[in-house]
Design an enzyme around this catalytic site. Structure first.
Site, PDB file in Angstrom:
ATOM      1  N   TYR A   1       0.802  -1.232   0.000  1.00 57.15           N
ATOM      2  CA  TYR A   1       0.000   0.000   0.000  1.00 57.15           C
ATOM      3  C   TYR A   1       0.835   1.284   0.000  1.00 57.15           C
ATOM      4  O   TYR A   1       0.276   2.380  -0.063  1.00 57.15           O
ATOM      5  CB  TYR A   1      -0.948   0.001   1.211  1.00 57.15           C
ATOM      6  CG  TYR A   1      -1.918  -1.165   1.200  1.00 57.15           C
ATOM      7  CD1 TYR A   1      -2.831  -1.321   0.159  1.00 57.15           C
ATOM      8  CD2 TYR A   1      -1.916  -2.127   2.217  1.00 57.15           C
ATOM      9  CE1 TYR A   1      -3.718  -2.401   0.134  1.00 57.15           C
ATOM     10  CE2 TYR A   1      -2.790  -3.203   2.202  1.00 57.15           C
ATOM     11  CZ  TYR A   1      -3.689  -3.329   1.160  1.00 57.15           C
ATOM     12  OH  TYR A   1      -4.562  -4.396   1.131  1.00 57.15           O
TER      13      TYR A   1
ATOM     14  N   HIS B   1     -15.318  -6.417  -0.924  1.00 59.80           N
ATOM     15  CA  HIS B   1     -15.472  -7.798  -1.361  1.00 59.80           C
ATOM     16  C   HIS B   1     -16.714  -8.488  -0.809  1.00 59.80           C
ATOM     17  O   HIS B   1     -17.065  -9.567  -1.272  1.00 59.80           O
ATOM     18  CB  HIS B   1     -14.210  -8.597  -0.991  1.00 59.80           C
ATOM     19  CG  HIS B   1     -12.943  -7.885  -1.389  1.00 59.80           C
ATOM     20  ND1 HIS B   1     -12.658  -7.570  -2.699  1.00 59.80           N
ATOM     21  CD2 HIS B   1     -11.908  -7.372  -0.652  1.00 59.80           C
ATOM     22  CE1 HIS B   1     -11.494  -6.926  -2.754  1.00 59.80           C
ATOM     23  NE2 HIS B   1     -11.024  -6.786  -1.515  1.00 59.80           N
TER      24      HIS B   1
ATOM     25  N   ASN C   1     -12.835   4.076  -1.716  1.00 58.63           N
ATOM     26  CA  ASN C   1     -12.017   2.894  -1.449  1.00 58.63           C
ATOM     27  C   ASN C   1     -12.596   2.267  -0.182  1.00 58.63           C
ATOM     28  O   ASN C   1     -12.331   2.733   0.928  1.00 58.63           O
ATOM     29  CB  ASN C   1     -10.544   3.259  -1.250  1.00 58.63           C
ATOM     30  CG  ASN C   1      -9.669   2.018  -1.081  1.00 58.63           C
ATOM     31  OD1 ASN C   1     -10.182   0.906  -0.943  1.00 58.63           O
ATOM     32  ND2 ASN C   1      -8.364   2.210  -1.088  1.00 58.63           N
TER      33      ASN C   1
ATOM     34  N   ASP D   1     -25.810  -1.422  -1.484  1.00 57.31           N
ATOM     35  CA  ASP D   1     -27.169  -0.872  -1.508  1.00 57.31           C
ATOM     36  C   ASP D   1     -27.161   0.635  -1.258  1.00 57.31           C
ATOM     37  O   ASP D   1     -27.975   1.361  -1.832  1.00 57.31           O
ATOM     38  CB  ASP D   1     -28.055  -1.576  -0.472  1.00 57.31           C
ATOM     39  CG  ASP D   1     -28.494  -2.960  -0.935  1.00 57.31           C
ATOM     40  OD1 ASP D   1     -28.242  -3.317  -2.106  1.00 57.31           O
ATOM     41  OD2 ASP D   1     -29.074  -3.701  -0.108  1.00 57.31           O
TER      42      ASP D   1
ATOM     43  N   HIS E   1      -8.857   1.360  -5.671  1.00 57.04           N
ATOM     44  CA  HIS E   1      -7.978   0.608  -4.782  1.00 57.04           C
ATOM     45  C   HIS E   1      -6.550   1.071  -5.002  1.00 57.04           C
ATOM     46  O   HIS E   1      -6.151   1.325  -6.145  1.00 57.04           O
ATOM     47  CB  HIS E   1      -8.083  -0.896  -5.047  1.00 57.04           C
ATOM     48  CG  HIS E   1      -9.475  -1.400  -4.880  1.00 57.04           C
ATOM     49  ND1 HIS E   1     -10.023  -1.616  -3.642  1.00 57.04           N
ATOM     50  CD2 HIS E   1     -10.447  -1.654  -5.782  1.00 57.04           C
ATOM     51  CE1 HIS E   1     -11.278  -2.001  -3.786  1.00 57.04           C
ATOM     52  NE2 HIS E   1     -11.567  -2.035  -5.081  1.00 57.04           N
ATOM     53  N   LEU E   2      -5.804   1.138  -3.926  1.00 64.37           N
ATOM     54  CA  LEU E   2      -4.378   1.476  -4.021  1.00 64.37           C
ATOM     55  C   LEU E   2      -3.627   0.384  -4.789  1.00 64.37           C
ATOM     56  O   LEU E   2      -2.822   0.652  -5.668  1.00 64.37           O
ATOM     57  CB  LEU E   2      -3.784   1.607  -2.616  1.00 64.37           C
ATOM     58  CG  LEU E   2      -4.258   2.792  -1.762  1.00 64.37           C
ATOM     59  CD1 LEU E   2      -4.002   2.515  -0.292  1.00 64.37           C
ATOM     60  CD2 LEU E   2      -3.563   4.068  -2.208  1.00 64.37           C
ATOM     61  N   SER E   3      -3.913  -0.859  -4.417  1.00 68.61           N
ATOM     62  CA  SER E   3      -3.208  -2.001  -5.011  1.00 68.61           C
ATOM     63  C   SER E   3      -3.990  -2.538  -6.201  1.00 68.61           C
ATOM     64  O   SER E   3      -5.187  -2.260  -6.366  1.00 68.61           O
ATOM     65  CB  SER E   3      -3.043  -3.095  -3.953  1.00 68.61           C
ATOM     66  OG  SER E   3      -4.320  -3.598  -3.563  1.00 68.61           O
TER      67      SER E   3
HETATM   68  C1  DQA Z   1      -7.651  -2.136  -0.906  1.00 72.91           C
HETATM   69  C2  DQA Z   1      -7.681  -3.591  -1.399  1.00 72.91           C
HETATM   70  C3  DQA Z   1      -8.543  -4.444  -0.504  1.00 72.91           C
HETATM   71  O1  DQA Z   1      -8.558  -5.800  -0.972  1.00 72.91           O
HETATM   72  C4  DQA Z   1      -7.994  -4.444   0.910  1.00 72.91           C
HETATM   73  O2  DQA Z   1      -8.828  -5.198   1.775  1.00 72.91           O
HETATM   74  C5  DQA Z   1      -7.766  -3.067   1.440  1.00 72.91           C
HETATM   75  C6  DQA Z   1      -7.218  -2.054   0.554  1.00 72.91           C
HETATM   76  C7  DQA Z   1      -6.653  -1.273  -1.726  1.00 72.91           C
HETATM   77  O3  DQA Z   1      -6.762  -0.065  -1.638  1.00 72.91           O
HETATM   78  O4  DQA Z   1      -5.794  -1.802  -2.423  1.00 72.91           O
HETATM   79  O5  DQA Z   1      -7.940  -2.811   2.629  1.00 72.91           O
HETATM   80  O6  DQA Z   1      -8.936  -1.583  -1.050  1.00 72.91           O
END
Ligand code: DQA
Length: 139
Positions: free
Chosen positions: A22, A78, A72, A85, A98-100
């Site tokens: 991250y 997930h 985010n 909703d 998402h960062l990753s």
């Molecule tokens: C995340 C990716 C998610 O799978 C993980 O649970 C996070 C960070 C990301 O920003 O990459 O907490 O949302």
């Protein structure tokens, strides 16, 4: 334009947790970089580890004239049907970020229950995921 940058569970630990995944910037540093990039725009930042608070913030945004929400949701992405909703409750467009690169990681991260009700998804660009998502509203 007016943007809400909304971060969910464990994103307050960014810069402290799993730095190889991250990055080393804290959420405050990321938000400062976003605010600097969008200095001509109105940027609001909110983070919560609590699912219901995230839903409440999305609902409240409906009456606050945001052009977009950049979300985010962390791991809630997930499995949180409640956040899904809440997104469906409002007409404000939401971009999932998402960062990753979640698709290059554990299989459980490959699925998002939010994507279907979001305008689009951006992942894998670190803090620039947020910037790219908000820039998309200007195209
Ligand atoms: C995340 C990716 C998610 O799978 C993980 O649970 C996070 C960070 C990301 O920003 O990459 O907490 O949302």
């Amino acid at each position: 334009m007016k943007f809400l940058f909304l971060n969910g569970v464990n994103l307050n630990m960014t810069g402290i947790r799993e730095k190889g995944v991250y990055g080393t910037s804290t959420l405050d540093e990321i938000n400062a970089a976003i605010a600097k990039h969008f200095k001509g725009d109105t940027c609001e930042f909110y983070q919560s580890n609590i699912e219901g608070e995230i839903c409440g913030r999305i609902q409240k945004a409906q009456n606050e004239e945001f052009d977009g929400i950049i979300l985010n949701a962390g791991a809630y992405t997930h499995y949180s049907y409640a956040i899904r909703d809440a997104i469906a409750c409002v007409t404000v467009p939401v971009v999932e970020v998402h960062l990753s690169n979640v698709h290059a990681r554990d299989e459980f991260r490959h699925n998002s229950v939010l994507s279907e009700v979001c305008k689009g998804v951006i992942c894998g660009f670190g803090k620039n995921s947020y910037i790219l998502a908000a820039e998309s509203f200007k195209l």
